[in-house]
Design a protein around this motif. Structure first.
Motif, short mmCIF file in Angstrom:
data_model
loop_
_atom_site.label_atom_id
_atom_site.label_comp_id
_atom_site.label_asym_id
_atom_site.label_seq_id
_atom_site.Cartn_x
_atom_site.Cartn_y
_atom_site.Cartn_z
N LEU A 189 53.59 11.75 53.90
CA LEU A 189 54.71 10.85 54.19
C LEU A 189 55.46 10.52 52.90
O LEU A 189 56.68 10.38 52.91
CB LEU A 189 54.19 9.57 54.86
N LEU A 190 54.72 10.42 51.79
CA LEU A 190 55.37 10.19 50.49
C LEU A 190 56.29 11.35 50.11
O LEU A 190 57.24 11.17 49.36
CB LEU A 190 54.32 10.00 49.39
N GLU A 191 55.99 12.53 50.62
CA GLU A 191 56.83 13.70 50.37
C GLU A 191 58.00 13.77 51.35
O GLU A 191 58.67 14.80 51.45
CB GLU A 191 55.99 14.97 50.45
N ARG A 192 58.21 12.69 52.10
CA ARG A 192 59.29 12.54 53.07
C ARG A 192 59.22 13.58 54.18
O ARG A 192 60.24 14.12 54.62
CB ARG A 192 60.65 12.60 52.38
N LYS A 193 58.01 13.86 54.64
CA LYS A 193 57.84 14.80 55.75
C LYS A 193 57.81 14.02 57.06
O LYS A 193 57.37 12.88 57.12
CB LYS A 193 56.55 15.60 55.58
N THR A 194 58.25 14.69 58.12
CA THR A 194 58.23 14.08 59.44
C THR A 194 56.83 14.18 60.02
O THR A 194 55.98 14.92 59.52
CB THR A 194 59.22 14.79 60.38
N SER A 195 56.61 13.45 61.10
CA SER A 195 55.30 13.51 61.76
C SER A 195 54.99 14.92 62.22
O SER A 195 53.85 15.38 62.14
CB SER A 195 55.25 12.55 62.95
N LYS A 196 56.00 15.63 62.70
CA LYS A 196 55.79 17.00 63.16
C LYS A 196 55.39 17.90 61.99
O LYS A 196 54.46 18.71 62.12
CB LYS A 196 57.06 17.51 63.82
N GLN A 197 56.05 17.76 60.85
CA GLN A 197 55.71 18.57 59.68
C GLN A 197 54.31 18.23 59.17
O GLN A 197 53.56 19.11 58.77
CB GLN A 197 56.74 18.34 58.57
N ILE A 198 53.96 16.94 59.20
CA ILE A 198 52.62 16.52 58.77
C ILE A 198 51.58 17.11 59.71
O ILE A 198 50.54 17.62 59.28
CB ILE A 198 52.52 14.98 58.72
N ALA A 199 51.87 17.07 61.01
CA ALA A 199 50.93 17.61 62.01
C ALA A 199 50.70 19.09 61.79
O ALA A 199 49.57 19.58 61.85
CB ALA A 199 51.47 17.35 63.41
N ILE A 200 51.76 19.82 61.49
CA ILE A 200 51.62 21.27 61.26
C ILE A 200 50.81 21.52 60.01
O ILE A 200 49.91 22.37 60.00
CB ILE A 200 53.02 21.93 61.17
N GLU A 201 51.08 20.78 58.95
CA GLU A 201 50.38 21.01 57.68
C GLU A 201 48.90 20.64 57.77
O GLU A 201 48.06 21.31 57.20
CB GLU A 201 51.05 20.22 56.56
N LEU A 202 48.58 19.56 58.50
CA LEU A 202 47.18 19.13 58.61
C LEU A 202 46.47 19.76 59.80
O LEU A 202 45.28 19.51 60.02
CB LEU A 202 47.11 17.60 58.72
N ASP A 203 47.20 20.53 60.59
CA ASP A 203 46.66 21.21 61.77
C ASP A 203 46.07 20.20 62.77
O ASP A 203 44.94 20.34 63.24
CB ASP A 203 45.60 22.25 61.37
#
Length: 172
Positions: free
Chosen positions: A29-43
């Motif tokens: 979130l500090l990298e200004r990612k959306t919830s969808k982007q965070i979900a993809i990155e963390l699987d």
């Protein structure tokens, strides 16, 4: 002075209450990612990301995601410090005397890309060649699985035949 001490204790309590999974979401979130982007990155799923961020927001006492990110960044600067940089310094290389007469083997062995099983004149060093590798096509995988199934069926039938013969011997 007493107010700042209680503030530091409250900050530490907030930091300690955050789980590693919540921190992972907040870091992204500090990298200004959306919830969808965070979900993809963390699987993980998007609702899981939203739940972790909401729980972290409640722990931090933030009003929204941006406020939670600001508060988390402030806490992270204070409590997520590496006190030292662990450095593994390898020992100096030493020469080992060779067992070969001229110091050079006739067929040198080479290491695999992963530094694992040595490769010599016999191929990859694995007992069955490249069966253990992960770069087979779908037809090769199907052939390997079919071969394994046939071997298992033959082994099972052989075992049953031996069991039947032993039963006949014992029963007389």
């Amino acid at each position: 002075m007493e107010g700042s001490q209680s503030s530091e204790l409250a900050d530490r309590a907030c930091w300690d209450r955050l789980t590693e999974k919540q921190r992972a979401c907040l870091d992204l979130l500090l990298e200004r990612k959306t919830s969808k982007q965070i979900a993809i990155e963390l699987d993980i799923s998007k609702p899981t990301v939203d739940q972790r961020i909401t729980t972290a927001r409640n722990i931090l006492g933030a009003t929204d995601r941006h406020d939670a990110a600001r508060r988390y960044a402030r806490l992270k600067r204070t409590y997520d410090r590496i006190t030292y940089d662990p450095m593994d310094i390898p020992s100096a290389p030493t020469f080992v005397p060779s067992d070969f007469a001229d110091g050079d083997p006739s067929e040198p062995m080479q290491a695999n890309a992963d530094g694992g099983i040595p490769v010599g004149s016999w191929g990859t060093g694995l007992p069955f060649g490249k069966i253990g590798s992960h770069d087979h096509g779908s037809s090769a995988r199907l052939a390997i699985v079919a071969t394994m199934l046939v071997v298992m069926v033959i082994s099972l039938l052989g075992g049953l035949g031996i069991a039947q013969a032993l039963t006949r011997l014992i029963s007389g």
